[in-house]
Write a protein that holds these residues in place. Structure first.
Motif, PDB file in Angstrom:
ATOM      1  N   VAL A  50      43.453  46.368  49.194  1.00  0.00           N
ATOM      2  CA  VAL A  50      42.136  47.008  49.253  1.00  0.00           C
ATOM      3  C   VAL A  50      42.283  48.477  49.634  1.00  0.00           C
ATOM      4  CG1 VAL A  50      39.927  47.020  50.470  1.00  0.00           C
ATOM      5  CG2 VAL A  50      40.953  44.854  49.790  1.00  0.00           C
ATOM      6  N   ARG A  51      43.179  48.761  50.559  1.00  0.00           N
ATOM      7  CA  ARG A  51      43.408  50.144  50.975  1.00  0.00           C
ATOM      8  C   ARG A  51      43.934  50.981  49.812  1.00  0.00           C
ATOM      9  NH1 ARG A  51      46.898  49.596  55.375  1.00  0.00           N
ATOM     10  NH2 ARG A  51      45.087  49.099  56.610  1.00  0.00           N
ATOM     11  N   TRP A  52      44.889  50.437  49.061  1.00  0.00           N
ATOM     12  CA  TRP A  52      45.442  51.166  47.907  1.00  0.00           C
ATOM     13  C   TRP A  52      44.374  51.378  46.844  1.00  0.00           C
ATOM     14  CZ3 TRP A  52      49.491  54.050  47.069  1.00  0.00           C
ATOM     15  CH2 TRP A  52      50.581  53.929  47.923  1.00  0.00           C
ATOM     16  N   ARG A  53      43.580  50.348  46.574  1.00  0.00           N
ATOM     17  CA  ARG A  53      42.535  50.461  45.561  1.00  0.00           C
ATOM     18  C   ARG A  53      41.523  51.524  45.957  1.00  0.00           C
ATOM     19  NH1 ARG A  53      40.275  45.208  45.219  1.00  0.00           N
ATOM     20  NH2 ARG A  53      42.314  44.667  44.451  1.00  0.00           N
ATOM     21  N   ARG A  54      41.132  51.531  47.222  1.00  0.00           N
ATOM     22  CA  ARG A  54      40.173  52.526  47.703  1.00  0.00           C
ATOM     23  C   ARG A  54      40.749  53.940  47.582  1.00  0.00           C
ATOM     24  NH1 ARG A  54      37.382  51.399  53.248  1.00  0.00           N
ATOM     25  NH2 ARG A  54      36.334  49.912  51.908  1.00  0.00           N
ATOM     26  N   ALA A  55      42.024  54.102  47.892  1.00  0.00           N
ATOM     27  CA  ALA A  55      42.664  55.422  47.797  1.00  0.00           C
ATOM     28  C   ALA A  55      42.736  55.880  46.343  1.00  0.00           C
ATOM     29  CB  ALA A  55      44.065  55.374  48.402  1.00  0.00           C
ATOM     30  N   ILE A  56      43.072  54.989  45.446  1.00  0.00           N
ATOM     31  CA  ILE A  56      43.173  55.344  44.029  1.00  0.00           C
ATOM     32  C   ILE A  56      41.810  55.722  43.467  1.00  0.00           C
ATOM     33  CG2 ILE A  56      43.646  54.402  41.720  1.00  0.00           C
ATOM     34  CD1 ILE A  56      45.981  52.862  43.049  1.00  0.00           C
ATOM     35  N   VAL A  57      40.795  54.945  43.788  1.00  0.00           N
ATOM     36  CA  VAL A  57      39.445  55.252  43.312  1.00  0.00           C
ATOM     37  C   VAL A  57      38.987  56.592  43.863  1.00  0.00           C
ATOM     38  CG1 VAL A  57      37.024  54.543  43.477  1.00  0.00           C
ATOM     39  CG2 VAL A  57      38.768  52.875  42.875  1.00  0.00           C
ATOM     40  N   SER A  58      39.279  56.861  45.114  1.00  0.00           N
ATOM     41  CA  SER A  58      38.898  58.130  45.725  1.00  0.00           C
ATOM     42  C   SER A  58      39.545  59.312  45.007  1.00  0.00           C
ATOM     43  CB  SER A  58      39.295  58.131  47.201  1.00  0.00           C
ATOM     44  OG  SER A  58      39.085  59.387  47.769  1.00  0.00           O
ATOM     45  N   VAL A  59      40.832  59.221  44.746  1.00  0.00           N
ATOM     46  CA  VAL A  59      41.548  60.316  44.075  1.00  0.00           C
ATOM     47  C   VAL A  59      41.030  60.495  42.647  1.00  0.00           C
ATOM     48  CG1 VAL A  59      43.802  61.029  43.175  1.00  0.00           C
ATOM     49  CG2 VAL A  59      43.597  60.186  45.516  1.00  0.00           C
TER      50      VAL A  59
END
Length: 76
Positions: free
Chosen positions: A5-14
């Protein structure tokens, strides 16, 4: 929060930052009357986002380092 979830949130943010910045650069260049290609604006946005994310990462690491140094006890 799990790692996925943390990785997905970071990718979506970028990706959202990149898309918004690409659109902003393209609109600014059009408003200035400069000939532009959306791919060039996207490439410039990639560079700006990468520099910004690296700076944010360094800021967070530096803050964590300073906090860890301030909580250590001095040598006896």
């Amino acid at each position: 929060m799990s790692g996925a979830v943390r990785w997905r949130r970071a990718i979506v943010s970028v990706v959202l930052w990149w898309g918004g910045l690409s659109l902003s650069l393209w609109l600014l260049s059009r408003a200035a009357g400069q000939p532009t290609v959306p791919a060039r604006c996207a490439a410039s946005a990639v560079l700006l986002v990468a520099v910004g994310e690296a700076g944010d990462w360094l800021r967070r690491r530096w803050r964590a380092y300073r906090r860890s140094r301030s909580t250590r006890l001095p040598p006896a």
